[in-house]
Design a protein around this motif. Sequence first.
Motif, short mmCIF file in Angstrom:
data_model
loop_
_atom_site.label_atom_id
_atom_site.label_comp_id
_atom_site.label_asym_id
_atom_site.label_seq_id
_atom_site.Cartn_x
_atom_site.Cartn_y
_atom_site.Cartn_z
N THR A 291 0.81 -1.06 0.01
CA THR A 291 -0.06 -0.12 0.02
C THR A 291 0.82 1.36 0.03
O THR A 291 1.54 1.58 0.78
CB THR A 291 -0.91 0.11 1.18
OG1 THR A 291 -1.76 -0.99 0.83
CG2 THR A 291 -1.77 1.20 1.11
N ASP B 130 -4.58 6.39 -0.95
CA ASP B 130 -3.81 5.17 -0.86
C ASP B 130 -3.94 4.19 -2.29
O ASP B 130 -5.18 4.17 -2.74
CB ASP B 130 -4.14 4.06 0.16
CG ASP B 130 -3.84 4.65 1.65
OD1 ASP B 130 -4.28 4.20 2.68
OD2 ASP B 130 -3.22 5.68 1.60
N ARG C 214 0.66 5.43 0.04
CA ARG C 214 -0.10 6.47 0.19
C ARG C 214 0.68 7.84 -0.39
O ARG C 214 1.65 8.27 -0.14
CB ARG C 214 -0.16 6.62 1.95
CG ARG C 214 -0.84 8.04 2.08
CD ARG C 214 -1.16 8.13 3.73
NE ARG C 214 -2.39 7.00 3.89
CZ ARG C 214 -2.26 6.39 5.21
NH1 ARG C 214 -1.58 6.63 6.15
NH2 ARG C 214 -3.25 5.29 5.14
N VAL D 187 -3.69 0.49 -3.31
CA VAL D 187 -3.70 -0.83 -2.51
C VAL D 187 -3.44 -1.81 -3.36
O VAL D 187 -4.28 -2.18 -4.30
CB VAL D 187 -4.62 -0.92 -1.31
CG1 VAL D 187 -4.76 -2.18 -0.82
CG2 VAL D 187 -4.95 0.22 -0.66
#
Length: 134
Positions: A80, A131, A82, A133
Amino acid sequence: MMALEKGNKGVITAVGRKKLCMAHAGDRALPAIIQMAWGNGGVDEHGYPISTTGNEVGLYNELLVKEIESHEYVNDEQTTCRYTATLEAGELDGEEISEMGLYDEDGDLVAYRTFTRKGKDADIPQIYNMDEVF
């Protein structure tokens, strides 16, 4: 209520998925994500976030695009990432932000998200995180 639950999830767009697939196959390099965009077209007439499809190629009503300020991996597996950018005091004053997206170096929208309206005051910066993911 179902529109709120379905619509407020972000998606990697079809263009983003195609680029990931081609990069994994070794047929192209994957362009970096470099920009975040904000708009006010992410809700329906009742104020619920519209459903994302993954077929979006741009925001429904894009208001501003800025360079990504930073990125970080938010888990030990590094699955993930960000991305962070800020709406500064004086930017988009009085707007109600309800959609955001990430653009890559090619100028393609590769991730998109809708959410309930967030008012933007003139004298207060707003920090946005998005984010990605895997």
